[in-house]
Design a protein around this motif. Structure first.
Motif, short mmCIF file in Angstrom:
data_model
loop_
_atom_site.label_atom_id
_atom_site.label_comp_id
_atom_site.label_asym_id
_atom_site.label_seq_id
_atom_site.Cartn_x
_atom_site.Cartn_y
_atom_site.Cartn_z
N ALA A 77 -7.84 0.46 14.98
CA ALA A 77 -7.29 -0.06 13.72
C ALA A 77 -6.14 0.81 13.22
CB ALA A 77 -8.38 -0.15 12.66
N ILE A 78 -6.27 2.13 13.33
CA ILE A 78 -5.20 3.04 12.91
C ILE A 78 -3.93 2.77 13.71
CG2 ILE A 78 -4.44 5.46 12.97
CD1 ILE A 78 -7.33 6.23 12.24
N TYR A 79 -4.08 2.68 15.02
CA TYR A 79 -2.92 2.40 15.88
C TYR A 79 -2.29 1.07 15.53
CZ TYR A 79 -0.21 1.16 20.01
OH TYR A 79 0.81 0.76 20.85
N GLU A 80 -3.13 0.06 15.35
CA GLU A 80 -2.64 -1.29 15.08
C GLU A 80 -1.91 -1.39 13.74
OE1 GLU A 80 -4.83 -5.35 15.87
OE2 GLU A 80 -5.44 -4.58 13.91
N ILE A 81 -2.50 -0.82 12.69
CA ILE A 81 -1.88 -0.89 11.37
C ILE A 81 -0.53 -0.16 11.37
CG2 ILE A 81 -2.08 -0.17 8.96
CD1 ILE A 81 -5.12 -0.66 9.21
N ASN A 82 -0.51 1.04 11.95
CA ASN A 82 0.76 1.79 12.01
C ASN A 82 1.83 1.01 12.77
OD1 ASN A 82 0.27 4.20 10.55
ND2 ASN A 82 -0.91 5.04 12.24
N LYS A 83 1.45 0.43 13.90
CA LYS A 83 2.42 -0.32 14.70
C LYS A 83 2.90 -1.57 13.95
CE LYS A 83 3.20 -1.89 19.43
NZ LYS A 83 4.09 -3.00 19.05
N CYS A 84 1.97 -2.26 13.30
CA CYS A 84 2.33 -3.47 12.55
C CYS A 84 3.39 -3.16 11.50
CB CYS A 84 1.10 -4.04 11.84
SG CYS A 84 -0.07 -4.84 12.93
N ILE A 85 3.19 -2.07 10.76
CA ILE A 85 4.11 -1.72 9.68
C ILE A 85 5.45 -1.25 10.23
CG2 ILE A 85 4.52 -0.12 7.75
CD1 ILE A 85 1.47 -0.15 7.26
N LYS A 86 5.42 -0.36 11.22
CA LYS A 86 6.67 0.24 11.71
C LYS A 86 7.50 -0.70 12.56
CE LYS A 86 4.89 4.93 11.32
NZ LYS A 86 4.44 6.17 11.98
N ASP A 87 6.88 -1.76 13.08
CA ASP A 87 7.63 -2.76 13.86
C ASP A 87 8.35 -3.77 12.97
OD1 ASP A 87 6.97 -1.61 16.23
OD2 ASP A 87 5.50 -3.11 16.84
N CYS A 88 8.04 -3.74 11.65
CA CYS A 88 8.66 -4.69 10.73
C CYS A 88 10.07 -4.24 10.36
CB CYS A 88 7.82 -4.82 9.45
SG CYS A 88 7.12 -6.44 9.21
N GLU A 89 11.03 -5.15 10.35
CA GLU A 89 12.41 -4.80 10.00
C GLU A 89 12.52 -4.21 8.60
OE1 GLU A 89 15.10 -8.02 10.55
OE2 GLU A 89 14.59 -8.32 12.67
N CYS A 90 11.72 -4.74 7.69
CA CYS A 90 11.81 -4.29 6.30
C CYS A 90 11.30 -2.86 6.11
CB CYS A 90 11.06 -5.24 5.37
SG CYS A 90 9.32 -5.44 5.79
N TYR A 91 10.56 -2.33 7.10
CA TYR A 91 10.04 -0.96 7.02
C TYR A 91 11.20 0.03 6.88
CZ TYR A 91 8.19 3.48 8.78
OH TYR A 91 7.87 4.80 8.96
N LYS A 92 12.23 -0.13 7.72
CA LYS A 92 13.40 0.76 7.64
C LYS A 92 14.32 0.36 6.49
CE LYS A 92 13.55 2.14 12.50
NZ LYS A 92 14.35 2.16 13.75
N LYS A 93 14.42 -0.92 6.25
CA LYS A 93 15.31 -1.40 5.19
C LYS A 93 14.93 -0.82 3.84
CE LYS A 93 16.75 -5.64 2.83
NZ LYS A 93 16.58 -7.12 2.77
N HIS A 94 13.63 -0.78 3.55
CA HIS A 94 13.16 -0.28 2.26
C HIS A 94 12.77 1.21 2.31
CE1 HIS A 94 13.36 -4.22 0.50
NE2 HIS A 94 12.56 -4.73 1.42
#
Length: 235
Positions: A77-94
């Motif tokens: 779950a830790i790996y999955e949640i981190n990957k889900c968030i960091k793979d989102c374009e808005c993660y870097k945008k915001h």
């Protein structure tokens, strides 16, 4: 002492302590409230060790057999949640800066047999609506479903709750502001890293007894459990 008598006795201890220390009419500081409730918690722990220590050890050893499986699920779950968030374009945008912190009875190792949800606090630095929406969308793409919105009366304490099941174990992620969680983080840090195992063994068994026999007492005991952690964690 039989279980029925034990439950009756600790209910009296908790009731008196809540009147003495938790009532707003007492006008005590948070630290004094926690200290009073912590002393009562210690009284309950001492009583339980006297009468149920051997049974508690047996129960805890049996419970620990499930830990390896749950550790794997938690790591997944830790790996999955981190990957889900960091793979989102808005993660870097915001420019999202966050911490993912295990925060459950399992991370504290006071969970019960076959009743082990795995909870995480997703703590966002300087959280705002855009960051919350970004993380919500990220979690949604990975199968996490929005379940609840809590503490809406305080922006710093508001959290968005998301759930998913991995191998039939409920995973719960709570998106919330990092600064608003700092005091509670001290509490969880004490439970996860500082509380000694002997106390965890007897606490787990008390939870087992109360969960099986008296839901109201179980709920009250958990309140004392967290207030005790607040006192020792210097919340």
């Amino acid at each position: 002492m039989n279980i029925k008598k034990f439950i009756s006795l600790i209910k009296k201890i908790m009731k008196k302590s809540l009147i003495d220390y938790y009532s707003k009419s007492k006008k005590l500081s948070v630290r004094k409230r926690y200290r009073g409730l912590s002393n009562s918690f210690d009284e309950i722990i001492t009583l339980a060790k006297e009468y149920f220590n051997n049974k508690a050890i047996i129960y805890y050893k049996k419970r620990k057999k499930q830990d390896k499986k749950l550790e794997k699920i938690q790591s997944k779950a830790i790996y999955e949640i981190n990957k889900c968030i960091k793979d989102c374009e808005c993660y870097k945008k915001h420019k999202i800066n966050y911490k993912l912190i295990p925060a459950s009875s399992f991370s504290a190792k006071t969970n019960l047999i076959n009743e082990s949800d795995i909870d995480f606090a997703i703590l966002v630095k300087d959280n705002n609506w855009n960051k919350t929406v970004c993380i919500s969308n990220a979690l949604g793409r990975c199968g996490y479903i929005f379940n609840d919105l809590r503490n809406t009366n305080n922006e710093k304490l508001t959290h968005w709750v998301f759930q998913k099941y991995i191998n039939n174990v409920e995973i719960e992620g709570k998106v919330r502001d990092l600064d608003g969680f700092k005091e509670l983080l001290k509490m969880h840090n004490y439970l996860d890293k500082k509380m000694n195992e002997n106390d965890k063994i007897i606490i787990t068994y008390i939870k087992y007894i109360l969960k099986k026999n008296d839901e109201t007492a179980y709920s009250d005991f958990k309140q004392f459990y967290y207030c005790n952690a607040g006192y020792h964690g210097k919340t």
